[in-house]
Design a protein around this motif. Structure first.
Motif, PDB file in Angstrom:
ATOM      1  N   ASP A  18       0.831  -1.203   0.000  1.00 54.07           N
ATOM      2  CA  ASP A  18       0.000   0.000   0.000  1.00 54.07           C
ATOM      3  C   ASP A  18       0.869   1.259   0.000  1.00 54.07           C
ATOM      4  O   ASP A  18       1.902   1.304   0.674  1.00 54.07           O
ATOM      5  N   TYR A  19       0.437   2.268  -0.751  1.00 53.81           N
ATOM      6  CA  TYR A  19       1.179   3.536  -0.823  1.00 53.81           C
ATOM      7  C   TYR A  19       1.374   4.164   0.553  1.00 53.81           C
ATOM      8  O   TYR A  19       2.394   4.799   0.812  1.00 53.81           O
ATOM      9  N   SER A  20       0.400   4.007   1.433  1.00 49.69           N
ATOM     10  CA  SER A  20       0.469   4.670   2.739  1.00 49.69           C
ATOM     11  C   SER A  20       1.533   4.072   3.662  1.00 49.69           C
ATOM     12  O   SER A  20       1.795   4.614   4.736  1.00 49.69           O
ATOM     13  N   TRP A  52       2.005  -2.238  -6.720  1.00 53.93           N
ATOM     14  CA  TRP A  52       1.207  -1.463  -5.768  1.00 53.93           C
ATOM     15  C   TRP A  52      -0.243  -1.925  -5.800  1.00 53.93           C
ATOM     16  O   TRP A  52      -0.842  -2.074  -6.849  1.00 53.93           O
ATOM     17  N   GLY A  53      -0.805  -2.173  -4.621  1.00 52.60           N
ATOM     18  CA  GLY A  53      -2.177  -2.648  -4.504  1.00 52.60           C
ATOM     19  C   GLY A  53      -2.294  -4.153  -4.697  1.00 52.60           C
ATOM     20  O   GLY A  53      -3.381  -4.707  -4.636  1.00 52.60           O
TER      21      GLY A  53
END
Length: 98
Positions: A18-20, A52-53
């Motif tokens: 996840d980007y976060s 990502w994801g």
């Protein structure tokens, strides 16, 4: 800034990247987030699938790239990272060479 770095899921089962989980800090502790749109565009332009994801299997090092929107001027960056299990609110900080 485009960063390339390796992530590894140390959890016992697959987890979503996840980007976060990542942010960039400058010396003044300003925080810069990953730009999902620019990161997706980078993968698309280079004809690669973005991790990502996606679920990252355990104990499988994966090289990723991320685009951070940074204003001109800041120097001395650190990449702040947190774990795949979200057991802690703490981020570790790693020096970034640019």
């Amino acid at each position: 800034i485009i960063l390339s770095f390796e992530v590894e899921n140390l959890a016992s089962r697959s987890r979503v990247l996840d980007y976060s989980m990542f942010r960039l800090l400058d010396r003044a502790k300003n925080t810069f987030s990953i730009s999902p749109d620019l990161t997706w565009s980078l993968y698309r332009l280079t004809n690669r699938s973005s991790p990502w994801g996606s679920r990252i299997p355990p104990n499988t090092p994966t090289t990723v790239q991320a685009v951070f929107l940074v204003a001109r001027g800041p120097v001395g960056f650190k990449l702040a990272c947190r774990d795949f299990d979200w057991r802690s609110n703490d981020y570790i900080e790693l020096e970034v060479e640019i």
